[in-house]
Design a protein around this motif. Structure first.
Motif, short mmCIF file in Angstrom:
data_model
loop_
_atom_site.label_atom_id
_atom_site.label_comp_id
_atom_site.label_asym_id
_atom_site.label_seq_id
_atom_site.Cartn_x
_atom_site.Cartn_y
_atom_site.Cartn_z
N THR A 299 0.86 -1.19 0.00
CA THR A 299 0.00 0.00 0.00
C THR A 299 0.89 1.23 0.00
O THR A 299 2.04 1.18 0.46
N PRO A 300 0.40 2.36 -0.50
CA PRO A 300 1.24 3.56 -0.61
C PRO A 300 1.80 4.01 0.74
O PRO A 300 1.11 3.99 1.75
N GLY A 318 7.96 0.29 -3.00
CA GLY A 318 6.55 0.63 -2.90
C GLY A 318 5.68 -0.30 -3.71
O GLY A 318 6.16 -1.25 -4.34
#
Length: 321
Positions: A299-300, A318
Motif C-alpha cells: 500500500t502507498p 513501494g
C-alpha cells in the motif's frame, strides 16, 4: 477504557494473566530497603571510627576496654557494607518488578482495547450472518494476552534474580521498561529470535527485492476485509551482526498483535509501535542491532515515511504502479 474494564476483558479472555501485584507497595518497599542500606552504611562508619579510637595507642587497657574492642570487632566482622549493598540490590529488584507490573498492565490494556474493538465488529458481522469472527476475535485476543502474561512471568523472574546478584553487579541498571507504545524493549529484542535468519550478502540483490515485494503483496492480501481499509502491513529485510539475513513484518497497530487471518511464516518476527509499519520495522531493527536494508509495502507509503527510510539508507519498495 478504564483499568478496571481492561482487567475485566483480560480476565475473560485469559484468566490469571493480569498482574495483581501492588506496584505502589513494591516501590515503597524498595525505598525502605535503600533507607535501611543507608543506615547500615552509617553504622558501619561509626563502628569503624569507634574501633579506631579504642585501639589507638594510649587507651586504657582494662576489662571494659577489651569488651568494647571485642564487641566492635564482632560487629565489624558482620560485613555491614556487604549487607547494605544487598539491600540496595533488593531495592533495585523491587523497583524493576514494579515497573514490570505497570508496563504489563499497560500492554494488556492496549490488547484488551483491540480485542474489545474486534469483538464488537464481530458482533456486527454476526448480525449479517457471519458468526466465525466472534471465535477468531476471542482467540486472537486470548493468544496475545497469554503471550504478554508469559513475558511478564519471565521478566518478573529476571527482576527477582537480581536481588541475589553479587555486590559487583547489584548496582546495574534494571531492565528496560516494556511500554505498550515503546518502539522496542527487551521483549522486542527477544522477538527477533523468531525472525528469519540465513546466510546472505550485506547488499540486497535484485532477487531479494523481487521476493520482498511479492511477500509484502501476499501479506497484505491476508488482511481481513473488515479492517483492510485502514490496516497496513510492511515487510523489511536486514543484516545481522554475523551476516545473517533477518526478515521482520510490521503493522500499524499500537503494539505487536497478530490479527486473525494475517499469516506469518514460522521464522518471521512481528513488530508494531503505533507508527507506520515501515517505521516500526526500522525501529525494531535498529534497537536489535540489525542493519535495515530494504522495506516493502503493498500500500502507498506516506512521503515522510519514505524520507525517514531513505535517510537511513534503506531501499524503499513501494506498491506496483
Amino acid at each position: 477504557m478504564t483499568p478496571g474494564e481492561a482487567e475485566r476483558i483480560a480476565e475473560e479472555l485469559a484468566p490469571g494473566a493480569w498482574p495483581t501485584a501492588d506496584a505502589a507497595a513494591l516501590h515503597d518497599s524498595a525505598q525502605r530497603a535503600r533507607a535501611l542500606a543507608a543506615s547500615l552504611d552509617g553504622l558501619a562508619a561509626a563502628v569503624a571510627s569507634a574501633a579506631g579510637s579504642y585501639t589507638a595507642g594510649g587507651a586504657a587497657d582494662g576489662r571494659f576496654h577489651q569488651a568494647v574492642v571485642g564487641g566492635l570487632g564482632h560487629t565489624a566482622g558482620a560485613d555491614l557494607p556487604g549487607v547494605a549493598e544487598r539491600l540496595r540490590a533488593l531495592g533495585t529488584s523491587l523497583d524493576a518488578y514494579a515497573r514490570t507490573v505497570t508496563d504489563t498492565r499497560r500492554q494488556m490494556s492496549v490488547i484488551a482495547l483491540i480485542a474489545d474493538r474486534d469483538a464488537r465488529r464481530a458482533e456486527v458481522n454476526a448480525v449479517i450472518g457471519d458468526d466465525t469472527w466472534r471465535v477468531e476475535a476471542a482467540s486472537t485476543g486470548r493468544m496475545a494476552l497469554t503471550a504478554a502474561g508469559d513475558d511478564h512471568t519471565e521478566r518478573s523472574g529476571e527482576a527477582g534474580q537480581s536481588a541475589g546478584a553479587p555486590a559487583a553487579t547489584s548496582g546495574m541498571m534494571p531492565m528496560m521498561p516494556f511500554g505498550a507504545m515503546g518502539a522496542a524493549g527487551a521483549a522486542g529484542v527477544g522477538a527477533l529470535a523468531g525472525a528469519r535468519a540465513h546466510a546472505a550478502r550485506d547488499a540486497v540483490g535484485a532477487g531479494d527485492l523481487t521476493w520482498l515485494r511479492a511477500r509484502a503483496e501476499r501479506l497484505q492480501t491476508t488482511v481481513p476485509s473488515p479492517i483492510a481499509g485502514w490496516f497496513r502491513t510492511a515487510v523489511g529485510v536486514g543484516t545481522g551482526d554475523r551476516g545473517t539475513r533477518v526478515v521482520v513484518v510490521g503493522t500499524n497497530d499500537p503494539q505487536p498483535y497478530q490479527r486473525a487471518g494475517v499469516e506469518l511464516a514460522d521464522d518471521e518476527a512481528l513488530t508494531a509501535n503505533g507508527r507506520a509499519p515501515e517505521l516500526a520495522i526500522l525501529d525494531h531493527m535498529v534497537h536489535a542491532g540489525v542493519t535495515p536494508r530494504a522495506i516493502a509495502a503493498a500500500t502507498p507509503m506516506d512521503p515522510a515515511t519514505i524520507s525517514a527510510l531513505q535517510a537511513e539508507d534503506v531501499l524503499v519498495v513501494g506498491p506496483r504502479a
